[in-house]
Motif scaffolding. Structure first.
Motif, mmCIF file in Angstrom:
data_model
loop_
_atom_site.group_PDB
_atom_site.id
_atom_site.type_symbol
_atom_site.label_atom_id
_atom_site.label_comp_id
_atom_site.label_asym_id
_atom_site.label_seq_id
_atom_site.Cartn_x
_atom_site.Cartn_y
_atom_site.Cartn_z
ATOM 1 N N PHE A 1 42.095 74.330 56.978
ATOM 2 C CA PHE A 1 43.207 74.434 57.295
ATOM 3 C C PHE A 1 43.887 75.643 56.829
ATOM 4 O O PHE A 1 44.975 76.063 57.412
ATOM 5 C CB PHE A 1 44.062 73.520 57.632
ATOM 6 N N SER B 1 46.022 79.163 58.446
ATOM 7 C CA SER B 1 47.148 79.173 57.846
ATOM 8 C C SER B 1 47.260 80.145 57.649
ATOM 9 O O SER B 1 48.598 81.389 58.526
ATOM 10 C CB SER B 1 47.623 78.086 56.760
ATOM 11 N N GLY C 1 48.978 78.819 66.860
ATOM 12 C CA GLY C 1 48.641 77.239 65.983
ATOM 13 C C GLY C 1 47.658 76.292 66.485
ATOM 14 O O GLY C 1 47.514 76.005 65.557
ATOM 15 N N VAL D 1 44.271 77.215 65.007
ATOM 16 C CA VAL D 1 44.422 76.757 64.171
ATOM 17 C C VAL D 1 44.094 75.318 63.837
ATOM 18 O O VAL D 1 43.428 74.037 62.952
ATOM 19 C CB VAL D 1 45.509 77.205 63.082
#
Length: 92
Positions: free
Chosen positions: A69, A73, A83, A86
């Motif tokens: 993460f 990010s 997003g 991710v």
């Protein structure tokens, strides 16, 4: 080889979920939050079915998810990925 049907059933469900994620991502450039949540919530069940110990096995899984993460990010902040990607890769 097929001694644990729960584990193989979860792997089949993961494969189906990833196909759904790929198709929806290609169609609409979005990956649904419910799909990411389902994959993430299936992980502890898979760990249990695989016989992983809480320490260090499950702790390493959480650490790897946190590191994934963190790196992704940064890539999201640089606009290199979305997003949903991710969240999906972190859940995996």
């Amino acid at each position: 080889m097929l001694d644990d049907p729960i584990k193989y059933g979860l792997l089949a469900a993961l494969a189906i979920a990833l196909i759904i994620a790929a198709v929806t991502d290609l169609k609409s450039r979005r990956i649904a939050n419910w799909l990411n949540a389902a994959i993430a919530l299936g992980a502890p069940v898979f760990w249990w079915a695989s016989g992983m110990a809480l320490w260090p096995d499950v702790a390493m899984q959480f650490g790897l998810a946190l590191a994934t993460f963190a790196v992704l990010s940064v890539m999201f902040a640089m606009r290199w990925m979305g997003g949903g990607d991710v969240k999906l890769l972190t859940a995996l």
